[in-house]
Each structure stands twice: as structure tokens, then as C-alpha cells.
Design a protein around this motif. Structure first.
Motif, PDB file in Angstrom:
ATOM      1  N   ASP A   1       0.804  -1.218   0.000  1.00  0.00           N
ATOM      2  CA  ASP A   1       0.000   0.000   0.000  1.00  0.00           C
ATOM      3  C   ASP A   1       0.835   1.265   0.000  1.00  0.00           C
ATOM      4  OD1 ASP A   1       0.950  -0.524   2.602  1.00  0.00           O
ATOM      5  OD2 ASP A   1      -0.622   0.721   3.477  1.00  0.00           O
ATOM      6  N   ALA A   2       2.160   1.146   0.156  1.00  0.00           N
ATOM      7  CA  ALA A   2       3.020   2.330   0.184  1.00  0.00           C
ATOM      8  C   ALA A   2       2.989   3.033  -1.167  1.00  0.00           C
ATOM      9  CB  ALA A   2       4.448   1.936   0.543  1.00  0.00           C
ATOM     10  N   ARG A   3       3.089   4.363  -1.150  1.00  0.00           N
ATOM     11  CA  ARG A   3       3.065   5.125  -2.394  1.00  0.00           C
ATOM     12  C   ARG A   3       4.340   4.942  -3.197  1.00  0.00           C
ATOM     13  NH1 ARG A   3      -1.517   6.128  -4.303  1.00  0.00           N
ATOM     14  NH2 ARG A   3      -0.406   7.580  -5.681  1.00  0.00           N
ATOM     15  N   ALA A   4       5.441   4.685  -2.506  1.00  0.00           N
ATOM     16  CA  ALA A   4       6.706   4.408  -3.187  1.00  0.00           C
ATOM     17  C   ALA A   4       7.502   3.412  -2.355  1.00  0.00           C
ATOM     18  CB  ALA A   4       7.521   5.680  -3.407  1.00  0.00           C
ATOM     19  N   LEU A   5       8.285   2.605  -3.028  1.00  0.00           N
ATOM     20  CA  LEU A   5       9.146   1.624  -2.386  1.00  0.00           C
ATOM     21  C   LEU A   5      10.589   1.946  -2.748  1.00  0.00           C
ATOM     22  CD1 LEU A   5       9.573  -1.107  -0.868  1.00  0.00           C
ATOM     23  CD2 LEU A   5       9.349  -2.220  -3.096  1.00  0.00           C
ATOM     24  N   VAL A   6      11.431   2.106  -1.735  1.00  0.00           N
ATOM     25  CA  VAL A   6      12.851   2.398  -1.930  1.00  0.00           C
ATOM     26  C   VAL A   6      13.651   1.142  -1.622  1.00  0.00           C
ATOM     27  CG1 VAL A   6      14.800   3.824  -1.191  1.00  0.00           C
ATOM     28  CG2 VAL A   6      12.493   4.806  -1.275  1.00  0.00           C
ATOM     29  N   ILE A   7      14.537   0.758  -2.526  1.00  0.00           N
ATOM     30  CA  ILE A   7      15.433  -0.383  -2.314  1.00  0.00           C
ATOM     31  C   ILE A   7      16.861   0.152  -2.243  1.00  0.00           C
ATOM     32  CG2 ILE A   7      16.222  -2.608  -3.154  1.00  0.00           C
ATOM     33  CD1 ILE A   7      13.271  -2.584  -2.454  1.00  0.00           C
ATOM     34  N   VAL A   8      17.548  -0.128  -1.132  1.00  0.00           N
ATOM     35  CA  VAL A   8      18.906   0.353  -0.914  1.00  0.00           C
ATOM     36  C   VAL A   8      19.892  -0.770  -1.247  1.00  0.00           C
ATOM     37  CG1 VAL A   8      20.509   1.378   0.734  1.00  0.00           C
ATOM     38  CG2 VAL A   8      18.054   1.860   0.912  1.00  0.00           C
ATOM     39  N   LEU A   9      20.774  -0.494  -2.221  1.00  0.00           N
ATOM     40  CA  LEU A   9      21.758  -1.469  -2.686  1.00  0.00           C
ATOM     41  C   LEU A   9      23.144  -0.844  -2.571  1.00  0.00           C
ATOM     42  CD1 LEU A   9      19.903  -2.436  -5.981  1.00  0.00           C
ATOM     43  CD2 LEU A   9      19.838  -3.708  -3.832  1.00  0.00           C
ATOM     44  N   SER A  10      24.003  -1.386  -1.707  1.00  0.00           N
ATOM     45  CA  SER A  10      25.336  -0.808  -1.574  1.00  0.00           C
ATOM     46  C   SER A  10      26.075  -0.821  -2.903  1.00  0.00           C
ATOM     47  CB  SER A  10      26.140  -1.555  -0.503  1.00  0.00           C
ATOM     48  OG  SER A  10      26.243  -2.933  -0.813  1.00  0.00           O
ATOM     49  N   VAL A  11      25.871  -1.864  -3.689  1.00  0.00           N
ATOM     50  CA  VAL A  11      26.407  -1.944  -5.051  1.00  0.00           C
ATOM     51  C   VAL A  11      25.238  -1.803  -6.019  1.00  0.00           C
ATOM     52  CG1 VAL A  11      27.687  -3.334  -6.728  1.00  0.00           C
ATOM     53  CG2 VAL A  11      28.248  -3.493  -4.295  1.00  0.00           C
ATOM     54  N   PRO A  12      25.197  -0.748  -6.838  1.00  0.00           N
ATOM     55  CA  PRO A  12      24.033  -0.525  -7.702  1.00  0.00           C
ATOM     56  C   PRO A  12      23.863  -1.644  -8.725  1.00  0.00           C
ATOM     57  CG  PRO A  12      25.815   0.991  -8.266  1.00  0.00           C
ATOM     58  CD  PRO A  12      26.219   0.308  -7.001  1.00  0.00           C
ATOM     59  N   ILE A  13      22.622  -2.047  -8.934  1.00  0.00           N
ATOM     60  CA  ILE A  13      22.378  -3.166  -9.847  1.00  0.00           C
ATOM     61  C   ILE A  13      22.548  -2.738 -11.296  1.00  0.00           C
ATOM     62  CG2 ILE A  13      19.877  -2.811 -10.041  1.00  0.00           C
ATOM     63  CD1 ILE A  13      19.657  -5.935  -9.839  1.00  0.00           C
ATOM     64  N   LEU A  14      22.313  -1.476 -11.589  1.00  0.00           N
ATOM     65  CA  LEU A  14      22.481  -0.963 -12.951  1.00  0.00           C
ATOM     66  C   LEU A  14      23.724  -0.101 -12.995  1.00  0.00           C
ATOM     67  CD1 LEU A  14      18.760  -0.062 -13.575  1.00  0.00           C
ATOM     68  CD2 LEU A  14      20.039  -1.825 -14.795  1.00  0.00           C
ATOM     69  N   HIS A  15      24.772  -0.602 -13.632  1.00  0.00           N
ATOM     70  CA  HIS A  15      26.027   0.148 -13.705  1.00  0.00           C
ATOM     71  C   HIS A  15      26.644  -0.016 -15.086  1.00  0.00           C
ATOM     72  CE1 HIS A  15      30.490   0.548 -12.358  1.00  0.00           C
ATOM     73  NE2 HIS A  15      30.057   1.645 -12.925  1.00  0.00           N
ATOM     74  N   VAL A  16      27.220  -1.187 -15.345  1.00  0.00           N
ATOM     75  CA  VAL A  16      27.810  -1.450 -16.657  1.00  0.00           C
ATOM     76  C   VAL A  16      27.105  -2.656 -17.266  1.00  0.00           C
ATOM     77  CG1 VAL A  16      30.050  -0.478 -16.096  1.00  0.00           C
ATOM     78  CG2 VAL A  16      29.632  -2.894 -15.624  1.00  0.00           C
ATOM     79  N   PRO A  17      27.061  -2.759 -18.596  1.00  0.00           N
ATOM     80  CA  PRO A  17      26.374  -3.883 -19.234  1.00  0.00           C
ATOM     81  C   PRO A  17      27.072  -5.207 -18.957  1.00  0.00           C
ATOM     82  CG  PRO A  17      27.485  -2.504 -20.871  1.00  0.00           C
ATOM     83  CD  PRO A  17      27.565  -1.778 -19.578  1.00  0.00           C
ATOM     84  N   ASP A  18      26.321  -6.290 -19.181  1.00  0.00           N
ATOM     85  CA  ASP A  18      26.823  -7.629 -18.872  1.00  0.00           C
ATOM     86  C   ASP A  18      28.168  -7.912 -19.533  1.00  0.00           C
ATOM     87  OD1 ASP A  18      24.314  -7.661 -17.809  1.00  0.00           O
ATOM     88  OD2 ASP A  18      23.698  -9.556 -18.716  1.00  0.00           O
ATOM     89  N   TRP A  19      28.271  -7.605 -20.819  1.00  0.00           N
ATOM     90  CA  TRP A  19      29.479  -7.984 -21.553  1.00  0.00           C
ATOM     91  C   TRP A  19      30.707  -7.275 -20.998  1.00  0.00           C
ATOM     92  CZ3 TRP A  19      32.571  -4.400 -23.818  1.00  0.00           C
ATOM     93  CH2 TRP A  19      32.027  -3.132 -24.089  1.00  0.00           C
ATOM     94  N   MET A  20      30.533  -6.023 -20.564  1.00  0.00           N
ATOM     95  CA  MET A  20      31.675  -5.269 -20.072  1.00  0.00           C
ATOM     96  C   MET A  20      32.170  -5.825 -18.739  1.00  0.00           C
ATOM     97  SD  MET A  20      32.027  -1.186 -19.281  1.00  0.00           S
ATOM     98  CE  MET A  20      31.939  -0.743 -21.025  1.00  0.00           C
ATOM     99  N   ALA A  21      31.221  -6.135 -17.814  1.00  0.00           N
ATOM    100  CA  ALA A  21      31.617  -6.677 -16.517  1.00  0.00           C
ATOM    101  C   ALA A  21      32.278  -8.042 -16.673  1.00  0.00           C
ATOM    102  CB  ALA A  21      30.409  -6.768 -15.602  1.00  0.00           C
ATOM    103  N   THR A  22      31.728  -8.870 -17.544  1.00  0.00           N
ATOM    104  CA  THR A  22      32.289 -10.213 -17.716  1.00  0.00           C
ATOM    105  C   THR A  22      33.660 -10.158 -18.380  1.00  0.00           C
ATOM    106  OG1 THR A  22      30.063 -11.148 -17.858  1.00  0.00           O
ATOM    107  CG2 THR A  22      31.882 -12.472 -18.743  1.00  0.00           C
ATOM    108  N   LEU A  23      33.809  -9.335 -19.424  1.00  0.00           N
ATOM    109  CA  LEU A  23      35.112  -9.191 -20.065  1.00  0.00           C
ATOM    110  C   LEU A  23      36.133  -8.618 -19.081  1.00  0.00           C
ATOM    111  CD1 LEU A  23      36.957  -9.250 -22.542  1.00  0.00           C
ATOM    112  CD2 LEU A  23      36.069  -6.985 -23.163  1.00  0.00           C
ATOM    113  N   GLY A  24      35.726  -7.611 -18.315  1.00  0.00           N
ATOM    114  CA  GLY A  24      36.638  -7.028 -17.339  1.00  0.00           C
ATOM    115  C   GLY A  24      37.064  -8.030 -16.294  1.00  0.00           C
TER     116      GLY A  24
END
Length: 557
Positions: free
Chosen positions: A371-394
Motif C-alpha cells: 500500500d506504500a506510495r513508493a518503495l525504496v530499495i537500498v543497494l550498496s552496489v548498484p544493480i544498474l552500472h555497466v552492461p553484462d558484456w563489459m563486466a564479464t570481459l573485465g
């Protein structure tokens, strides 16, 4: 409230003066740098040089608050009884007091907490949506540890419940390479209290790396040369230490990193929810297989004990939980803070960022707060940063335990990543009117993105704020800014994926991404049936000191 109103409130409760005229910005500076004797018989862990000068001795702050109660934290150089005095800033007659004797000051390095009124015999409930100030005093000596401030949560459905503003920050390392405080690193810290006060922030979310066990590099607990200057007797490296010895070493790390009142001012002035990240132990902890071995066991447990003593105690109280994840409700809004580090481990070819039990707790919390008007999710490491291929290659190029292999988008972490994405998508489909806001730190860049699901009209936003005081060189800042600027697609080709694009700024505040030091402000507000989200990144500049500057402002989304 305006600065004039804040000044009058501060004068009414006797808050210390001389710090930019705001209650939360000025509160609890009493006695911060005064000398005090250490706890009796406590072993000294001091080395030589500026890094060890004038470390923290006393501080206070608020942690988890709800409508009628608050958990209050203190660090004291004294054993014995301490008195908490709580005063409403909105009602002169609303006063409370309690007395507490820290149960294990030698073990916890003098840290303790009080959940008021539940842990105070005869205590009375606090009032909702009310500003309070409190002081903590050592009874026998009269030594005032400091003054803190907090605001209780509003009643859901009330007028006050329709707005929630909070600050976000991560990565506090204000030192240069030889352990001296870096003036440039302190600028953003210096303007943050005034900015949060002006924004009307109710809480502060610290998203990891509030201390560093391994930086500055020449002063790392994992550097054998430096370690010998702080080592317990007969220990050559930190790997030779017992759990209790590691705990003491990381206690001292907190006292060193928190010795500047510019940082402790933040935790005194707002109800604060801290979560750990890797540097509370060591860089990328949990992402290398060896971190799960017996050789690392005492380091892991001792460092987590110290994190609980100085940080998580503000949320959980005296007993350390198996995981530091937790949720809270603030009026018509809800937030869930994930623990992505203490349970992180490698299992074969997979990197798991959390246990199934945490995801189950998160699912139950989200359902209970549908019922909350907004839901905040706190992630110490952001889930959206670099694309899959870049993280895996790195990760392939730099190896296990590297920065690239620490990311959600690395192929080894796809099990955890996809489990979280599936839960978020499922929840948004069931609650299409609820706004979803992700906040994160870690990556030493500030950025704001919006993302969408492959087969859904639901939208979500993410704000990353990093670093607060970990000053980086120009080349690093340019590199940090370039990665989020790329169009990031996670899980492409699967049913579950998120495609992220940068949000355009407004009113001339358009620096997204931003590679300088920063902190974030999130505004959630409901008007009628619509809930808006506003994301801001704020910083400081030598030319505009002591005023904060807004480098990015999304406007109402």
C-alpha cells in the motif's frame, strides 16, 4: 524549515552555536574534540603520524525510528551509567529521560544503544512526525558525549505522511596517501548538513564504505609494514589475529575515519541507516573464493563485529544479526535495505550476493507494504552500472575478486541479479501504482537512470551517490563518468532484463553522470493520486564554499 526557524529552535534547546545556523547541522558538536581518558586497561592500538592524531572518543546519533520510538546510539570513553535526555523541538513540554549502563564497554569499544521507550523503565511513547533533540551524559563525571537530533515517522495516511525526503551517501575516505586529512575531500562533507536541512530530509542512508580497512594503501591493515605499527603482540600479519583482535583493529579504524566532526555531524543530525560494503573489510570482499576459507574467518567475523558495534547497532541494538538487511516504514513510503556483503560468497562458478533467506524477508516486506506510495530499495552496489558484456570481459581480464567481477552484471552473479530482478518485476506488476526507487553507492560516480522491463510498461529509477569524501584523480573521474553514460542492458535476450537510460537534468543542473565528490537527496511526494520522485546530486566547490551546489536535478518525475 527555513534557517531562521531552525536557529530559533536550536536556541530554545541550547544547541551549540556557530555552524551555519541549522539545528541538524549544528547539533551534537559538544565535546567532540575534547580529550578524555580511554576505557581502563584497554590496549592501545596507536601507531605514529597524522593518521592516528585526535581520533574519535565520543559521539551520539539516532538510528532506526518509527512513529513512537527511536533507537539512540552513543560511543563513550567511560564505563558506568549514562543519562539520555530527549526534548521535543516542537513542544517544550514533551521531555523524556532514561539511564543506561553499557553492558560490555570493553568488548564493544564503548559503543551502546537505547531503544526508547521500550528499553527505558517508565518511558513514554514519542509523538509521530515530531522533531526531537537529545543529549547523552556520563553520570559520574558529567561529561556530555554530544547532542543529536531526529524526526519520528508520521502516521500513515496523515498529511505529513505524504512527503518523504532523505539523503544518501557512500564512500568516506577523507585522507590523502600519507594519512593526512585532505582539504578537498572535506568540502562536500562540510556543506552536506546545511543542504540536507534545507531539503527537509528526515533520514540519512549511508550505503557502504563508511570506513576503509585497506586504504590509504600505505596505511592498510593488510600491508605487512604498516600492520607491524598496530599489531597485537606476537602477530606478524592480520591473518595471524584472533577474531577479538581483528575487532579491536577495526574499532580503531572507525575511530580514525570518524575523527572529523564534519562526518559525525551527519550521523548526529539525522536518523541514520548504515549498511556495509566491501571496504568495511577489504576491497571486493566476498567476491574471491579465498574469502570463504578458514584463513579469512577471523577477519570476516571480527570486522563484522566492529561494523555492528559502530554502525549497525543503531538499527539492531546490542545483538548482532546474521545479516544486516532490514526494512522500515516512513508514513506512506517504505524502504528495504539489502545486505550485499556479509553473506556474499563464491560457490563453484557462481557468485551469490545474498542468501535465500534475505530474499524471502524482502519479498515478505514488499508484500506487507504494497500500500506504500513508493518503495525504496537500498543497494550498496548498484544493480544498474555497466552492461553484462563489459563486466564479464573485465572480470576475465582482471581475475576473480576484481572490481569487474564484483558487479551484479558479471556472468557469475547472474543468479543473484536475476532473482532480484524477478522479484522487483513481479512486485511492480502486482502494484503498478507504487513508484520504485533504487539507490546505491560504491562506484565513485553519481548518476541517475530510469529503466524498464522487457514486457512491461512499469518504470523505475535509480540514483547512485558516490563518493562522499574519497577524493579521486582526474583520470579516474573521467573513467567513472564514462561507464554509466553507456546504454546499460542487463540480461538481454532473456524475459527478465532492465534497459537503463540516463535521466536528463533540469534548471541548469544537468551533470549526469558526475565524477566529483557528491551526496544525493531523494524527494518523494504525493499530491492527490500521483506520487512524484525527484533525484538530486549535490557537491561543493572551493569557489562557492560554504554553500552546496546542485550538480544534477531530475525535477519531478
Amino acid at each position: 524549515m527555513c534557517p531562521g526557524e531552525a536557529r530559533r529552535c536550536a536556541d530554545r534547546v541550547g544547541a551549540p552555536t556557530g555552524h551555519r545556523g541549522t539545528v541538524s547541522a549544528r547539533v551534537a558538536r559538544m565535546g567532540d574534540d575534547a580529550a578524555a581518558p580511554p576505557l581502563a586497561d584497554r590496549p592501545a592500538l596507536f601507531g605514529r603520524g597524522p593518521f592516528f592524531e585526535r581520533t574519535l572518543e565520543r559521539t551520539v546519533g539516532a538510528g532506526r525510528v518509527d512513529r513512537r520510538s527511536a533507537r539512540l546510539f552513543a560511543r563513550s570513553p567511560h564505563a558506568g551509567a549514562h543519562r539520555f535526555e530527549i526534548r521535543s523541538l516542537d513542544d517544550d513540554g514533551d521531555r523524556h529521560d532514561a539511564q543506561v549502563e553499557p553492558p560490555n564497554p570493553r568488548v564493544t569499544d564503548g559503543t551502546f544503544s537505547l531503544l526508547y521507550p521500550q528499553e527505558a523503565p517508565g518511558g513514554r511513547a514519542l509523538e509521530p512526525a515530531t522533531r526531537y533533540a537529545f543529549t547523552v551524559t556520563h553520570v559520574a563525571s558529567g561529561d556530555v558525549l554530544g547532542e543529536g537530533a531526529f524526526r519520528t515517522a508520521p502516521e500513515p495516511g496523515s498529511r505529513a505522511a505524504r512527503r518523504f525526503t532523505f539523503g544518501v551517501a557512500s564512500c568516506h575516505n577523507p585522507f590523502n596517501g600519507d594519512g593526512r586529512l585532505d582539504a578537498a575531500a572535506l568540502r562536500t562533507l562540510a556543506v552536506a548538513p546545511e543542504a540536507l536541512e534545507a531539503a527537509g530530509a528526515s533520514r540519512l542512508l549511508l550505503m557502504g564504505d563508511q570506513v576503509y580497512g585497506d586504504l590509504p594503501a600505505s596505511l592498510s591493515l593488510f600491508d605487512p609494514t604498516f600492520f607491524r605499527t598496530v599489531a597485537p603482540p606476537h602477530r606478524e600479519t592480520i591473518f595471524d589475529c584472533t577474531r577479538d583482535e581483528v575487532r579491536s583493529l577495526f574499532h580503531e579504524r572507525h575511530r580514525i575515519f570518524w575523527k572529523t566532526d564534519r562526518f559525525t555531524d551527519l550521523m548526529r543530525g539525522w536518523a541514520t541507516h548504515p549498511i556495509l560494503d566491501d571496504h568495511e573489510i577489504v576491497d571486493n570482499f566476498g567476491s574471491a573464493p579465498e574469502h570463504g576459507t578458514a584463513r579469512w574467518a577471523a577477519i570476516r567475523e571480527g570486522a563484522l563485529d566492529a561494523f555492528h558495534d559502530y554502525q549497525a547497532r543503531r538499527v539492531f541494538g546490542e545483538r548482532r544479526p546474521p545479516s544486516f538487511h532490514h526494512g522500515f516504514r516512513h508514513g506512506d513510503f517504505a524502504a528495504f535495505v539489502m545486505d550485499l556483503r556479509s553473506q556474499r560468497h563464491v560457490d563453484g562458478d557462481s557468485l551469490w550476493l545474498f542468501e535465500r533467506s534475505q530474499l524471502a524477508d524482502m519479498r515478505a516486506f514488499m508484500r506487507a507494504n504494497g500500500d506504500a506510495r513508493a518503495l525504496v530499495i537500498v543497494l550498496s552496489v548498484p544493480i544498474l552500472h555497466v552492461p553484462d558484456w563489459m563486466a564479464t570481459l573485465g572480470g576475465d581480464l582482471t581475475g576473480e575478486g576484481s572490481d569487474a567481477s564484483d558487479r551484479w552484471s558479471h556472468e557469475r552473479a547472474h543468479g543473484s541479479r536475476d532473482a532480484l530482478l524477478a522479484l522487483l518485476e513481479e512486485h511492480q506488476e502486482a502494484h503498478p501504482e507504487q513508484r520504485l526507487v533504487l539507490v546505491g553507492g560504491d562506484i565513485h560516480v553519481g548518476c541517475a537512470v530510469q529503466f524498464r522491463w522487457k514486457e512491461s510498461s512499469a518504470r523505475a529509477v535509480q540514483l547512485v551517490s558516490s563518493a562522499l569524501s574519497n577524493h579521486q584523480g582526474l583520470a579516474h573521474r573521467i573513467a567513472a563518468e564514462s561507464a554509466p553514460a553507456m546504454r546499460s542492458v542487463m540480461g538481454k535476450g532473456r524475459r527478465l532484463y532492465a534497459e537503463a537510460t540516463l535521466i536528463e537534468g533540469t534548471n541548469g543542473a544537468t551533470r549526469n553522470p558526475f565524477g566529483g565528490l557528491n551526496f544525493g537527496v531523494v524527494d518523494l511526494e504525493t499530491e492527490g493520486d500521483e506520487t512524484s520522485v525527484r533525484l538530486r546530486l549535490m557537491s561543493a566547490d572551493e569557489a562557492t564554499m560554504p554553500s552546496p551546489i546542485t550538480v544534477f536535478d531530475s525535477g519531478a518525475l
